[in-house]
Design a protein around this motif. Structure first.
Motif, PDB file in Angstrom:
ATOM      1  N   ALA A  59     -19.319 -46.733 -54.198  1.00 48.44           N
ATOM      2  CA  ALA A  59     -19.554 -45.399 -53.887  1.00 48.44           C
ATOM      3  C   ALA A  59     -20.546 -44.933 -54.396  1.00 48.44           C
ATOM      4  N   VAL A  60     -20.866 -43.910 -53.810  1.00 47.76           N
ATOM      5  CA  VAL A  60     -22.106 -43.202 -54.358  1.00 47.76           C
ATOM      6  C   VAL A  60     -21.443 -41.767 -54.748  1.00 47.76           C
ATOM      7  N   LEU A  61     -21.770 -41.573 -55.928  1.00 44.27           N
ATOM      8  CA  LEU A  61     -21.481 -40.111 -56.479  1.00 44.27           C
ATOM      9  C   LEU A  61     -22.376 -38.900 -56.280  1.00 44.27           C
ATOM     10  N   PRO A  62     -21.792 -37.702 -56.120  1.00 41.14           N
ATOM     11  CA  PRO A  62     -22.820 -36.752 -56.064  1.00 41.14           C
ATOM     12  C   PRO A  62     -23.654 -36.482 -57.434  1.00 41.14           C
ATOM     13  N   LEU A  76     -16.692 -34.886 -61.718  1.00 41.08           N
ATOM     14  CA  LEU A  76     -17.812 -35.735 -60.863  1.00 41.08           C
ATOM     15  C   LEU A  76     -18.635 -35.078 -59.895  1.00 41.08           C
ATOM     16  N   ASP A  77     -18.109 -33.718 -59.511  1.00 42.81           N
ATOM     17  CA  ASP A  77     -18.762 -33.059 -58.606  1.00 42.81           C
ATOM     18  C   ASP A  77     -19.297 -31.660 -58.936  1.00 42.81           C
ATOM     19  N   PRO A  78     -19.851 -31.330 -59.842  1.00 37.91           N
ATOM     20  CA  PRO A  78     -19.750 -29.893 -60.567  1.00 37.91           C
ATOM     21  C   PRO A  78     -20.180 -28.842 -59.593  1.00 37.91           C
ATOM     22  N   PHE A  79     -20.895 -29.200 -58.631  1.00 42.89           N
ATOM     23  CA  PHE A  79     -21.630 -28.182 -57.792  1.00 42.89           C
ATOM     24  C   PHE A  79     -20.742 -28.128 -56.539  1.00 42.89           C
ATOM     25  N   ASN A  80     -19.625 -28.850 -56.483  1.00 42.92           N
ATOM     26  CA  ASN A  80     -18.787 -28.783 -55.221  1.00 42.92           C
ATOM     27  C   ASN A  80     -19.666 -29.032 -53.904  1.00 42.92           C
TER      28      ASN A  80
END
Length: 688
Positions: free
Chosen positions: A331-334, A664-668
């Motif tokens: 998977a690719v994380l944000p 994992l996705d601090p900027f939503n």
């Protein structure tokens, strides 16, 4: 009582199958590029529904986001697809995206296909349910992990005001010269989700602007630690930057080009597949191996989408859900930092690895592991909110040598459900066991008058068409047993027959072992979705102006309960449907306590009728949670069922989910507004 065997009939292709063959207007939008290293190349024909429902149930119960009111009456007038290559489409001036977003991508990746075709935007902004369409600003068709990385890193980018431009004044003491532009991203598989997973949601502060030209809106002024910026000063860790955050539209990442299917060697019980491979395509490719991927959600969904939504289906009672069948994934994380205004795709000085969305490979090919956190389990069921899944390693199972199917009618729904609980409690290894209520059987019988649903079709032999026979309108169990020998399958069948007939007074117990007859025996279950919608077809009310229900106007909901409570809750739900005067077949994957309601809506339904439909859903969900069940067994949360999570897990459980999302996705960036209500502006301290 001896089991009877049905005469041989050949079942016609269901409407769902016809749609998957592309008989509805569709084209292949996803021809793989020449550099795609894929062992399988497919067309990507996807169904299209013309929505006639322009009045939707209120969404006020799902704060804190909004869908612009113009979209709640969005009329899908595009009945054909453009045949132009996606990369040749002109990007509309009304796009909410940053002005250089798409051009920057195509400068770095000239072969990257991007579409702003109205049909593509529309079809990527909804699933197969009543939730109103909310489309992206562009659909992007990557073919490599690197393309996905670059797409994501551009979705959180710093933009400094040009020299001479006015700064953003918050008050007399606060001035900022930096804007952070955030673009929402939703990964797309086959578009078969039903709880609003694919709709783009916006912060409640945004203008309700039908022209989609909100690029000049104020956004939010916040303080962000310098560590979130790629150009941070390594010697300064406590410095905060005051920036203006703007949400700048959204993009759909269509995974249809990820079509690889790995080799299956002798003795292998797993295979690695691309996220865009559909379930039927995978099993067709595996046919020669004697192995099969057994999770069957009904729709021909992609493996990536099934993983993201934690899908299951009729076979879960024996083989488990996606959560039990996923071994590993890529998977690719944000991005977790803001891409500097001085650092674009062409920069050679991008040393901050956080700015380039990270690739994670988690899990192993071993059938068990106790090493570290169970990362595949965290991403399975995350509904596109934590990562973009690109490939999955799934378990395979041997194709059964012998299969026998059966059906049995009961005088009441409660007795049928209790028979299921007894079969499971006695340890009889059933492969599938489905329960349909009286309304479901009535829906099937009504479709037998239709040319498309009533005849069995013909293939081979003499090609004669035989018509399926109406069933007695009673709650009915459909069962399937399998094993490595006929003796084992028949013994299991006989044990189940004894329980159904002798213990719970079931009638008309019928069995079949050859494939075509088994398909005919299960016909009522196979075509239940479309036959249920047909109960409220055009003209069904006697009104010539009645447009009828469609898949896009149908509410499809599910819950899952402990088996001891299954009979009571299913019976109570069927009673609600009757007493509230709504049309809603109740059926279930009875072996694991999972059941559904299909509740078709029409354009001209009264407010009272719609309220009663949603009262059925509220009641069944409340009952399920009160007995320790779940608000959804396999459809997922999306934004349609978020409100139930606090009741299920408490504030602590939901806070833990929010913490995982923020970590994992601090900027939503990924699928904001789904599952949990993390802040659209990152949760940073607001100023002013």
């Amino acid at each position: 009582m001896a089991a009877k065997t049905l005469p041989l009939v050949r079942l016609t292709k269901s409407l769902a199958h016809r749609r998957r063959l592309g008989l509805s207007l569709a084209i292949d939008r996803c021809a793989a590029s020449s550099d795609l290293s894929s062992s399988v190349r497919l067309s990507s024909k996807r169904p299209h529904h013309v929505d006639t429902l322009t009045s939707h149930p209120p969404l006020s119960t799902y704060p804190p986001f909004k869908i612009p009111s113009v979209l709640t009456s969005y009329s899908r007038s595009f009945t054909t697809r453009s045949s132009a290559e996606p990369s040749q489409q002109q990007h509309p001036e009304s796009s909410r995206l940053p002005s250089d977003f798409l051009s920057t991508l195509q400068t770095s990746h000239p072969n990257l296909k991007i579409s702003s075709n109205h049909y593509d935007l529309d079809s990527h902004g909804h699933g197969e349910s009543y939730h109103p369409t909310s489309p992206p600003d562009a659909v992007i068709y990557p073919t490599t992990l690197e393309e996905i990385q670059d797409i994501l890193r551009l979705c959180c980018r710093e933009k400094r005001n040009n020299e001479g431009e006015d700064n953003v004044d918050v008050d007399d003491d606060v001035t900022t010269t930096t804007t952070v532009e955030i673009v929402s991203v939703i990964p797309y598989g086959a578009g078969t989700s039903v709880e609003g997973h694919l709709q783009f949601l916006f912060p409640p502060e945004e203008k309700d602007d039908s022209s989609h030209t909100n690029n000049d809106e104020r956004g939010e002024i916040v303080e962000i630690p310098s560590s979130y910026f790629t150009d941070q000063d390594e010697n300064v860790k406590s410095y905060y930057k005051k920036v203006q955050i703007k949400r700048k539209g959204g993009i759909s990442i269509d995974m249809c080009n990820f079509q690889s299917i790995g080799e299956v060697g002798p003795g292998d019980s797993f295979v690695q597949v691309g996220a865009g491979v559909t379930r039927n395509t995978l099993n067709e490719a595996l046919r020669h191996t004697g192995m099969q991927f057994m999770v069957d959600p009904g729709a021909d969904a992609t493996i990536g989408g099934m993983t993201a939504c934690g899908a299951s289906g009729t076979s879960a009672v024996k083989y488990g859900t996606m959560r039990e069948n996923v071994l590993a994934m890529t998977a690719v994380l944000p991005p977790t930092t803001i891409l500097s205004a001085n650092n674009d795709n062409n920069s050679d000085d991008n040393t901050n690895t956080n700015a380039t969305a990270k690739i994670v490979r988690c899990g192993t090919h071993a059938l068990k592991s106790s090493a570290g956190y169970n990362l595949p389990a965290i991403l399975t069921g995350s509904e596109g909110t934590l990562s973009v899944i690109t490939d999955i390693t799934v378990k395979l199972h041997p194709i059964p040598s012998h299969v026998v199917a059966a059906s049995c009618a009961f005088d009441d729904l409660h007795s049928a459900a209790e028979a299921v609980a007894m079969i499971r409690m006695m340890g009889i290894p059933v492969s599938r066991i489905e329960l349909l209520d009286e309304m479901s059987i009535r829906a099937f019988n009504q479709t037998l008058d239709s040319d498309e649903c009533g005849s069995s079709g013909g293939s081979g032999g003499g090609g004669d068409e035989l018509r399926l026979q109406p069933m007695e309108v009673k709650p009915t169990l459909f069962m399937e047993f399998s094993g490595h020998s006929e003796t084992i399958a028949v013994e299991d069948l006989s044990a189940a027959q004894s329980i159904c007939v002798d213990e719970f007074e079931g009638t008309d117990f019928v069995s079949a072992s050859d494939e075509s007859t088994r398909q005919a025996l299960w016909a009522a279950r196979h075509r239940l979705y479309y036959s249920s919608i047909a109960l409220r077809a055009a003209g069904s009310s006697g009104d010539d102006d009645d447009e009828g229900a469609t898949p896009q106007s149908t509410v499809l909901t599910d819950v899952c309960v402990p088996l001891p409570h299954f009979a009571d809750i299913l019976s109570a739900t069927a009673r609600d449907v009757h007493e509230l005067g709504v049309v809603g077949p109740c059926f279930g994957h009875a072996g694991d306590g999972n059941f559904h309601c299909i509740l078709p809506l029409k354009k001209n339904d009264t407010k009272e009728y719609k309220d009663n439909v949603f009262k059925v859903i509220e009641n069944l969900t409340d009952r399920a949670i009160r007995v320790g069940g779940t608000c959804t067994g396999e459809h997922g949360v999306g934004y349609g069922k978020k409100k139930y999570l606090v009741r299920m897990y408490g504030e602590g459980g939901v806070s833990m989910m929010e913490a995982v999302k923020k970590s994992l996705d601090p900027f939503n960036i990924l699928n904001p507004g789904k599952i949990v209500d993390n802040d659209f502006y990152g949760g940073f301290r607001r100023i002013g």
